[in-house]
Design a protein around this motif. Structure first.
Motif, PDB file in Angstrom:
ATOM      1  N   SER A  64       0.865  -1.175   0.000  1.00 44.14           N
ATOM      2  CA  SER A  64       0.000   0.000   0.000  1.00 44.14           C
ATOM      3  C   SER A  64       0.908   1.233   0.000  1.00 44.14           C
ATOM      4  O   SER A  64       2.023   1.174  -0.544  1.00 44.14           O
ATOM      5  CB  SER A  64      -0.924  -0.025   1.219  1.00 44.14           C
ATOM      6  OG  SER A  64      -1.799   1.077   1.210  1.00 44.14           O
ATOM      7  N   TRP A  78       0.383   8.645   0.654  1.00 43.68           N
ATOM      8  CA  TRP A  78      -0.995   9.083   0.420  1.00 43.68           C
ATOM      9  C   TRP A  78      -1.043  10.580   0.115  1.00 43.68           C
ATOM     10  O   TRP A  78      -1.818  11.024  -0.743  1.00 43.68           O
ATOM     11  CB  TRP A  78      -1.876   8.756   1.634  1.00 43.68           C
ATOM     12  CG  TRP A  78      -2.287   7.321   1.690  1.00 43.68           C
ATOM     13  CD1 TRP A  78      -1.849   6.365   2.552  1.00 43.68           C
ATOM     14  CD2 TRP A  78      -3.215   6.660   0.819  1.00 43.68           C
ATOM     15  NE1 TRP A  78      -2.433   5.150   2.290  1.00 43.68           N
ATOM     16  CE2 TRP A  78      -3.285   5.303   1.238  1.00 43.68           C
ATOM     17  CE3 TRP A  78      -3.989   7.084  -0.260  1.00 43.68           C
ATOM     18  CZ2 TRP A  78      -4.107   4.378   0.592  1.00 43.68           C
ATOM     19  CZ3 TRP A  78      -4.810   6.164  -0.901  1.00 43.68           C
ATOM     20  CH2 TRP A  78      -4.867   4.822  -0.477  1.00 43.68           C
ATOM     21  N   ASP A  93      -3.691   2.028  -5.151  1.00 41.17           N
ATOM     22  CA  ASP A  93      -3.980   3.082  -4.176  1.00 41.17           C
ATOM     23  C   ASP A  93      -3.624   4.458  -4.737  1.00 41.17           C
ATOM     24  O   ASP A  93      -4.355   5.434  -4.526  1.00 41.17           O
ATOM     25  CB  ASP A  93      -3.213   2.829  -2.888  1.00 41.17           C
ATOM     26  CG  ASP A  93      -3.780   1.665  -2.089  1.00 41.17           C
ATOM     27  OD1 ASP A  93      -4.910   1.237  -2.387  1.00 41.17           O
ATOM     28  OD2 ASP A  93      -3.084   1.176  -1.176  1.00 41.17           O
TER      29      ASP A  93
END
Length: 254
Positions: free
Chosen positions: A17, A23, A56
């Motif tokens: 991830s 992110w 992701d």
């Protein structure tokens, strides 16, 4: 036609991830993809590696674009298989594109577009076979978009069956990105794997050039660009690099 290749953001490899930094990078990259979408009148298609870190990263752009039509391509996964018995490793295997400089640069064949596959270590690992498979899948996709690779006896270019200015986006990984670029540029991937570095969430742009009707080549217009991070005051993450100086204890060592 324009190809946009986005490397996944800062990875959490254990979870497949992204890290918290990753992110943030993915969200900043998404804003850039959104701007590209607006400027080109709509991205034609989006292709994604099946691995979690690429999925992701793509998810942030898809959410911002309000799209759910991304196509997952198995061959866009990282170029981890097959493995090789690297010269400096006594036991076990390693990925085919991570060599120490003193080992790969001492082999002249690694600089040759055809001969690099014939190196005994690469042959034992059947690396060339996997490379050819990925490139063949890539060419099938390009043909779907109007650009058909010609026979090698003709030259290293593409027949244009549907000349267009479409933009297509790929979310994938450094190793396989280098494979795709080496195929388009007709050069040994060893040069790209070891002499170039695409940071996490970086954007590479490749544009067709049709100087004669029906004959196109691909030219890299921008490589590994992370300006979307700098604009937001975000330093590029260190993943994909090793130590700038050997004494830098805070950086990765082989």
């Amino acid at each position: 036609m324009r190809l946009i290749i986005v490397r996944h953001a800062d990875p959490d490899y254990e979870k497949d991830s992204l890290t918290p930094v990753g992110w943030r990078e993915a969200e900043l990259a998404a804003k850039r993809i959104k701007k590209i979408d607006e400027q080109c009148g709509g991205i034609k298609a989006i292709y994604v590696s099946p691995l979690g870190r690429a999925q992701d990263t793509a998810s942030c752009s898809l959410k911002l674009l309000n799209r759910d039509d991304a196509i997952t391509c198995e061959w866009l996964r990282e170029f981890f298989d097959p493995q090789i018995k690297r010269p400096d490793i006594k036991e076990g295997t390693a990925i085919a594109w991570d060599w120490l400089p003193k080992d790969w640069t001492s082999c002249p064949e690694f600089y040759d577009v055809n001969e690099w596959k014939k190196n005994s270590i690469m042959q034992d690992g059947e690396v060339g076979r996997e490379y050819d498979r990925v490139c063949a899948e890539f060419d099938k996709l390009l043909a779907m978009h109007g650009y058909v690779r010609c026979d090698e006896q003709e030259g290293q270019y593409y027949h244009v069956e549907n000349s267009n200015t479409d933009t297509i986006v790929f979310f994938c990984h450094f190793g396989v990105e280098s494979v795709l670029l080496s195929h388009l540029c007709h050069c040994s991937p060893m040069i790209l794997w070891h002499s170039f570095c695409a940071a996490p969430s970086s954007v590479t742009t490749v544009i067709t050039e049709e100087r004669r009707e029906g004959i196109a080549s691909f030219r890299i217009n921008g490589y590994g660009d992370v300006s979307h991070l700098y604009v937001a005051g975000e330093e590029p993450s260190f993943s994909a690099r090793f130590r700038e100086c050997y004494g830098n204890d805070w950086e990765r060592r082989d």
